[in-house]
Scaffold this motif. Structure first.
Motif, PDB file in Angstrom:
ATOM      1  N   GLY A  10       8.394   7.215   1.131  1.00 31.97           N
ATOM      2  CA  GLY A  10       9.366   7.801   0.257  1.00 31.97           C
ATOM      3  C   GLY A  10      10.479   7.201  -0.216  1.00 31.97           C
ATOM      4  O   GLY A  10      11.651   7.937  -0.958  1.00 31.97           O
ATOM      5  N   GLU A  11      10.642   5.785   0.026  1.00 29.94           N
ATOM      6  CA  GLU A  11      11.512   5.054  -0.401  1.00 29.94           C
ATOM      7  C   GLU A  11      11.597   4.315  -1.806  1.00 29.94           C
ATOM      8  O   GLU A  11      10.323   4.413  -2.344  1.00 29.94           O
ATOM      9  CB  GLU A  11      11.768   3.790   0.584  1.00 29.94           C
ATOM     10  N   LEU A  12      12.567   3.869  -2.110  1.00 25.51           N
ATOM     11  CA  LEU A  12      12.642   3.098  -3.380  1.00 25.51           C
ATOM     12  C   LEU A  12      11.538   1.880  -3.489  1.00 25.51           C
ATOM     13  O   LEU A  12      11.496   1.113  -2.453  1.00 25.51           O
ATOM     14  CB  LEU A  12      13.909   2.530  -3.902  1.00 25.51           C
ATOM     15  N   PHE A  13      10.882   1.735  -4.355  1.00 20.16           N
ATOM     16  CA  PHE A  13       9.871   0.647  -4.420  1.00 20.16           C
ATOM     17  C   PHE A  13       9.842  -0.070  -5.923  1.00 20.16           C
ATOM     18  O   PHE A  13      10.318   0.522  -6.736  1.00 20.16           O
ATOM     19  CB  PHE A  13       8.615   0.896  -4.154  1.00 20.16           C
ATOM     20  N   CYS A  14       9.709  -1.226  -6.022  1.00 21.69           N
ATOM     21  CA  CYS A  14       9.170  -1.899  -7.296  1.00 21.69           C
ATOM     22  C   CYS A  14       7.741  -1.705  -8.089  1.00 21.69           C
ATOM     23  O   CYS A  14       6.842  -2.293  -7.445  1.00 21.69           O
ATOM     24  CB  CYS A  14       9.418  -3.296  -7.072  1.00 21.69           C
ATOM     25  N   PRO A  15       7.703  -1.033  -9.059  1.00 19.96           N
ATOM     26  CA  PRO A  15       6.493  -0.754  -9.701  1.00 19.96           C
ATOM     27  C   PRO A  15       5.891  -1.992 -10.421  1.00 19.96           C
ATOM     28  O   PRO A  15       4.667  -2.170 -10.445  1.00 19.96           O
ATOM     29  CB  PRO A  15       6.810   0.370 -10.635  1.00 19.96           C
ATOM     30  N   ALA A  16       6.841  -3.022 -10.412  1.00 21.98           N
ATOM     31  CA  ALA A  16       6.340  -4.348 -11.173  1.00 21.98           C
ATOM     32  C   ALA A  16       6.002  -5.219 -10.112  1.00 21.98           C
ATOM     33  O   ALA A  16       5.417  -6.325 -10.344  1.00 21.98           O
ATOM     34  CB  ALA A  16       7.705  -4.957 -11.895  1.00 21.98           C
ATOM     35  N   ASP A  17       5.772  -4.895  -8.780  1.00 24.05           N
ATOM     36  CA  ASP A  17       5.282  -5.739  -7.740  1.00 24.05           C
ATOM     37  C   ASP A  17       3.842  -6.162  -7.837  1.00 24.05           C
ATOM     38  O   ASP A  17       2.947  -5.481  -8.444  1.00 24.05           O
ATOM     39  CB  ASP A  17       5.357  -4.912  -6.405  1.00 24.05           C
ATOM     40  N   PRO A  18       3.523  -7.538  -7.747  1.00 19.38           N
ATOM     41  CA  PRO A  18       2.101  -7.915  -8.274  1.00 19.38           C
ATOM     42  C   PRO A  18       1.085  -7.131  -7.627  1.00 19.38           C
ATOM     43  O   PRO A  18      -0.153  -6.643  -8.450  1.00 19.38           O
ATOM     44  CB  PRO A  18       2.257  -9.259  -7.706  1.00 19.38           C
ATOM     45  N   GLU A  19       1.186  -6.671  -6.306  1.00 13.98           N
ATOM     46  CA  GLU A  19       0.034  -6.157  -5.516  1.00 13.98           C
ATOM     47  C   GLU A  19      -0.018  -4.731  -6.269  1.00 13.98           C
ATOM     48  O   GLU A  19      -1.056  -4.233  -6.519  1.00 13.98           O
ATOM     49  CB  GLU A  19       0.420  -6.071  -4.167  1.00 13.98           C
ATOM     50  N   LEU A  20       1.054  -4.089  -6.478  1.00 13.76           N
ATOM     51  CA  LEU A  20       0.937  -2.605  -7.081  1.00 13.76           C
ATOM     52  C   LEU A  20       0.382  -2.900  -8.596  1.00 13.76           C
ATOM     53  O   LEU A  20      -0.540  -1.883  -9.031  1.00 13.76           O
ATOM     54  CB  LEU A  20       2.204  -1.904  -7.237  1.00 13.76           C
ATOM     55  N   LYS A  21       0.517  -3.557  -9.148  1.00 15.26           N
ATOM     56  CA  LYS A  21       0.282  -3.851 -10.683  1.00 15.26           C
ATOM     57  C   LYS A  21      -1.302  -4.292 -10.656  1.00 15.26           C
ATOM     58  O   LYS A  21      -2.148  -3.733 -11.573  1.00 15.26           O
ATOM     59  CB  LYS A  21       0.948  -5.017 -11.534  1.00 15.26           C
ATOM     60  N   ALA A  22      -1.639  -4.819  -9.602  1.00 12.06           N
ATOM     61  CA  ALA A  22      -3.133  -5.081  -9.827  1.00 12.06           C
ATOM     62  C   ALA A  22      -4.015  -3.935  -9.386  1.00 12.06           C
ATOM     63  O   ALA A  22      -5.018  -3.465 -10.065  1.00 12.06           O
ATOM     64  CB  ALA A  22      -3.446  -6.308  -8.459  1.00 12.06           C
ATOM     65  N   ILE A  23      -3.630  -2.855  -8.429  1.00 14.37           N
ATOM     66  CA  ILE A  23      -3.985  -1.655  -7.989  1.00 14.37           C
ATOM     67  C   ILE A  23      -4.103  -0.829  -9.377  1.00 14.37           C
ATOM     68  O   ILE A  23      -5.166  -0.318  -9.832  1.00 14.37           O
ATOM     69  CB  ILE A  23      -3.446  -0.940  -6.856  1.00 14.37           C
TER      70      ILE A  23
END
Length: 222
Positions: A10-23
């Motif tokens: 439930g914390e702030l995260f970066c949606p542009a993170d490469p691993e998240l973008k790959a998912i």
């Protein structure tokens, strides 16, 4: 800590993170492939949902087109029906129970952005680096619910068992079990009771019959 772990905390995260973008890219491609299938391509659809979602229960059906943001963060139970244009923006986990019916254009969203515009543009992460950050809240839907067309379920909402959500509703707060709720924002109108039985509408029942609960077919018998 990985950005995906921050989502679940439930914390702030970066949606542009490469691993998240790959998912997300994988999910978007699988969603697009599913959306191009016909409803009689049963085996292909089963394989795509297996790849796309964390769980998709036996007997569940998605008419398509569909859009899942992460896919792997969504768990869908048994015997659910989703009509046209399903969108689930599942940054945080989305959990849907069994035996639900969803009308066209259902949208479930979990991400949230800061209210202040400068904070939406950029904040400093835990290492002091400027980044675009957001956060997310999970959505949970119980069993035996019916949603009308064009329902939007907002981040952090839990909807209990046996609920009816009226068409065009925007659900911003939890809805307790056995409730008929509607509106924008959605609010409970009344409890669902035996007075809502089709037995009380003989002109619509028209010679058909309801099944007493103690004689209702067991799972797998229909």
């Amino acid at each position: 800590m990985k950005e995906e772990e921050k989502i679940f905390r439930g914390e702030l995260f970066c949606p542009a993170d490469p691993e998240l973008k790959a998912i997300k890219l994988r999910s978007h491609k699988l969603s697009a492939r599913y959306s191009r299938t016909a409803e009689d391509e049963v085996e292909l659809r089963c394989e795509l949902t297996r790849q796309l979602l964390a769980a998709f229960g036996e007997g569940s059906f998605m008419q398509g087109p569909v859009f899942f943001h992460y896919g792997k963060h969504t768990r869908i139970g048994k015997r659910n029906f989703f009509n046209y244009n399903l969108t689930i923006q599942d940054d945080a986990p989305v959990t849907i129970g069994d035996d639900n019916n969803f009308g066209p254009n259902l949208t479930i969203v979990t991400p949230l952005h800061p209210m202040l515009p400068d904070e939406r543009r950029v904040m400093l992460d835990q290492d002091g680096k400027p980044k675009h950050l957001c956060y997310a809240r999970p959505v949970r839907i119980g069993n035996d619910c019916w949603f009308g067309a064009n329902v939007v379920v907002c981040p952090g909402v839990t909807i209990g068992d046996n609920c009816v959500i009226g068409a065009g509703s925007v659900v911003t707060k939890d809805i307790p079990a056995n409730s008929f709720a509607a509106g924008c924002p959605c609010s409970v109108i009344r409890e669902i009771t035996e007075a809502d039985s089709m037995n009380c509408k003989p002109e619509i029942l028209a010679g058909n019959r309801t099944i007493p609960r103690d004689r209702f077919p067991m799972e797998g018998s229909v």
